[in-house]
Design an enzyme around this catalytic site. Structure first.
Site, PDB file in Angstrom:
ATOM      1  N   GLY A  13       0.777  -1.197  -0.008  1.00  0.00           N
ATOM      2  CA  GLY A  13       0.119   0.081   0.059  1.00  0.00           C
ATOM      3  C   GLY A  13       0.919   1.225   0.063  1.00  0.00           C
ATOM      4  N   ALA A  24      15.527  10.656  -0.376  1.00  0.00           N
ATOM      5  CA  ALA A  24      16.909  10.367   0.392  1.00  0.00           C
ATOM      6  C   ALA A  24      17.739   9.225   0.091  1.00  0.00           C
ATOM      7  CB  ALA A  24      16.323   9.887   2.136  1.00  0.00           C
ATOM      8  N   ARG A  74       1.125  -5.093  -5.714  1.00  0.00           N
ATOM      9  CA  ARG A  74       1.005  -6.299  -4.837  1.00  0.00           C
ATOM     10  C   ARG A  74       1.172  -7.472  -5.964  1.00  0.00           C
ATOM     11  NH1 ARG A  74      -0.544  -4.844   0.217  1.00  0.00           N
ATOM     12  NH2 ARG A  74      -2.122  -2.839   0.338  1.00  0.00           N
ATOM     13  N   ASP A 105       4.734  -5.023   6.224  1.00  0.00           N
ATOM     14  CA  ASP A 105       5.116  -6.450   6.646  1.00  0.00           C
ATOM     15  C   ASP A 105       5.046  -7.319   5.560  1.00  0.00           C
ATOM     16  OD1 ASP A 105       5.585  -8.478   8.827  1.00  0.00           O
ATOM     17  OD2 ASP A 105       3.588  -9.114   7.902  1.00  0.00           O
ATOM     18  N   GLY A 106       4.403  -7.056   4.436  1.00  0.00           N
ATOM     19  CA  GLY A 106       4.417  -8.062   3.281  1.00  0.00           C
ATOM     20  C   GLY A 106       5.622  -7.583   2.407  1.00  0.00           C
ATOM     21  N   THR A 127       4.165   2.029   6.071  1.00  0.00           N
ATOM     22  CA  THR A 127       2.819   1.628   6.199  1.00  0.00           C
ATOM     23  C   THR A 127       2.286   2.654   7.124  1.00  0.00           C
ATOM     24  OG1 THR A 127       1.494  -0.033   7.069  1.00  0.00           O
ATOM     25  CG2 THR A 127       3.820  -0.114   7.901  1.00  0.00           C
ATOM     26  N   ASP A 129      -0.277   1.824   8.979  1.00  0.00           N
ATOM     27  CA  ASP A 129      -0.804   1.296  10.140  1.00  0.00           C
ATOM     28  C   ASP A 129      -0.077   1.257  11.559  1.00  0.00           C
ATOM     29  OD1 ASP A 129      -3.043   0.489   8.669  1.00  0.00           O
ATOM     30  OD2 ASP A 129      -2.441  -1.698   8.407  1.00  0.00           O
ATOM     31  N   ASP A 131       2.306  -0.854  12.354  1.00  0.00           N
ATOM     32  CA  ASP A 131       2.244  -2.455  12.855  1.00  0.00           C
ATOM     33  C   ASP A 131       3.578  -3.210  12.736  1.00  0.00           C
ATOM     34  OD1 ASP A 131       2.358  -2.445  10.150  1.00  0.00           O
ATOM     35  OD2 ASP A 131       0.742  -3.882  10.020  1.00  0.00           O
ATOM     36  N   ARG A 173      -6.323  -3.469  10.499  1.00  0.00           N
ATOM     37  CA  ARG A 173      -6.644  -4.707  10.727  1.00  0.00           C
ATOM     38  C   ARG A 173      -6.031  -5.491  11.812  1.00  0.00           C
ATOM     39  NH1 ARG A 173      -6.118  -4.742   4.943  1.00  0.00           N
ATOM     40  NH2 ARG A 173      -3.890  -5.839   5.306  1.00  0.00           N
ATOM     41  N   ILE A 252      -8.917   7.986   2.271  1.00  0.00           N
ATOM     42  CA  ILE A 252      -8.561   9.246   2.459  1.00  0.00           C
ATOM     43  C   ILE A 252      -7.511   9.321   3.754  1.00  0.00           C
ATOM     44  CG2 ILE A 252     -10.142   9.500   4.467  1.00  0.00           C
ATOM     45  CD1 ILE A 252     -10.794  12.270   3.169  1.00  0.00           C
ATOM     46  N   ARG A 254      -4.982   7.334   3.617  1.00  0.00           N
ATOM     47  CA  ARG A 254      -3.556   7.317   2.834  1.00  0.00           C
ATOM     48  C   ARG A 254      -2.868   8.415   2.009  1.00  0.00           C
ATOM     49  NH1 ARG A 254      -3.753   0.980   1.711  1.00  0.00           N
ATOM     50  NH2 ARG A 254      -3.594   1.655  -0.592  1.00  0.00           N
TER      51      ARG A 254
END
Length: 324
Positions: A13, A24, A74, A105-106, A127, A129, A131, A173, A252, A254
């Protein structure tokens, strides 16, 4: 000093600050005299040869732009051994000796797979999230929280005009950080997260109590991992007389220009990733802890690790209780 041919891609994402990270990486690499190869459309582009050499001018004026100039995608094919082998062959054809991967993570699992096949990979956590447990913050999280707060304030205004309640669904999630941080810093009465499941009966009773005590307008924020806004609203309508409206913020969160905090984080991490390559380090993931840039083994960084702040969650409950 050795000159490197460094590939850089964004995967998964999109997230605000990815362009600052790419900038950078490009400019820190050029300061060493390296060749920088931009890989377009993530791992899909790495397999299909969507590669272009990047110069300083290519990243001029991108630090403030949302999304990613390298595009993203993806790829199910890349998850296969055949797809990974194809990507490695392409890297060899372009003589890439290192690859900087900016994603979640993916994306890190993909980087780990390449590392196990002998590729030198540097990971950057991109990301919204937040996470990824090895780092305090991920690129894009701060912008996402600010985006959510802005929308919560607008929703609160119109709910107050009608003496209504709204439940706002935000992304997350497996991690409720967007919900928690936006609730702590925005006009929110109740926050529902996957890490601290709260019975919906209890949350509904809280809304009823607010009305009885004269607070006719309440705002609930729910992380998608804790349930859907529509389902929670339906439950409240069926069990109480509270007039509640569901709102889903969706993409919205992101979009938009990254905050100064995300630009700074992305810039510091991008520069450090290149420096690690020149220090001879292999297969590292850069992050931030206690405002210090750190790096860990890419295998340690991939995979969700819980760093949810339960004390902060409990504090939100204390601060949003009506004291008589």
């Amino acid at each position: 000093m050795a000159v490197h041919r460094i590939g850089v891609l964004t995967s998964g994402g999109d997230t605000p600050g990815m362009n600052a990270a790419v900038r950078a990486v490009v400019r820190r690499s050029l300061s060493f005299g390296d060749v920088v190869l931009g890989v377009y459309h993530g791992y899909e582009g790495l397999m299909n040869g969507s590669v272009k050499q990047l110069q300083s001018a290519d990243v001029h004026g991108v630090i403030q732009r949302g999304g990613t100039i390298l595009r993203t995608a993806r790829s199910e094919t890349f998850k296969t051994p055949e797809g990974q082998e194809k990507a490695i062959r392409l890297m060899e054809a372009y003589e890439m000796d290192s690859l900087v991967v900016i994603g979640g993570d993916g994306s890190f699992r993909g980087a780990e797979a390449l590392a196990k096949r002998g590729v030198n990979v540097m990971g950057m956590p991109g990301t919204i999230d937040n996470d990824m447990g090895y780092t305090d913050f991920t690129i894009g999280f701060d912008t996402a929280v600010n985006n959510v707060i802005s929308e919560l304030e607008k929703i609160r205004d119109t709910m107050r005009s009608h003496d209504r309640v709204a439940v706002v669904e935000v992304m997350g999630r497996a991690c409720g950080d967007i919900a928690l941080w936006s609730a702590m810093t925005g006009p929110t009465d109740i926050v529902l997260t996957p890490e601290c499941p709260r019975p919906w009966e209890e949350a509904a009773a809280h809304l009823v109590q607010n009305r009885l005590l004269g607070r006719y307008t309440s705002l609930v924020v729910i992380a998608e991992g804790a349930g859907k806004a529509e389902d929670f609203a339906k439950f409240v309508r069926e069990t109480t007389d509270v007039d509640i409206k569901p709102v889903v913020l969706s993409y919205i969160q992101r979009g938009g220009s990254p905050t100064a905090a995300d630009r700074m984080l992305a810039t510091r991490l991008g520069a450090r990733a290149v420096e690690l390559i020149h220090e001879g380090k292999r297969n590292r993931a850069v992050g931030i802890r206690d405002n210090k840039i750190i790096d860990v083994d890419i295998c340690e960084a991939s995979g969700h690790s819980d760093n949810f702040d339960e004390e902060l969650y409990n504090l939100h409950g204390v601060l949003n209780k009506i004291y008589i």
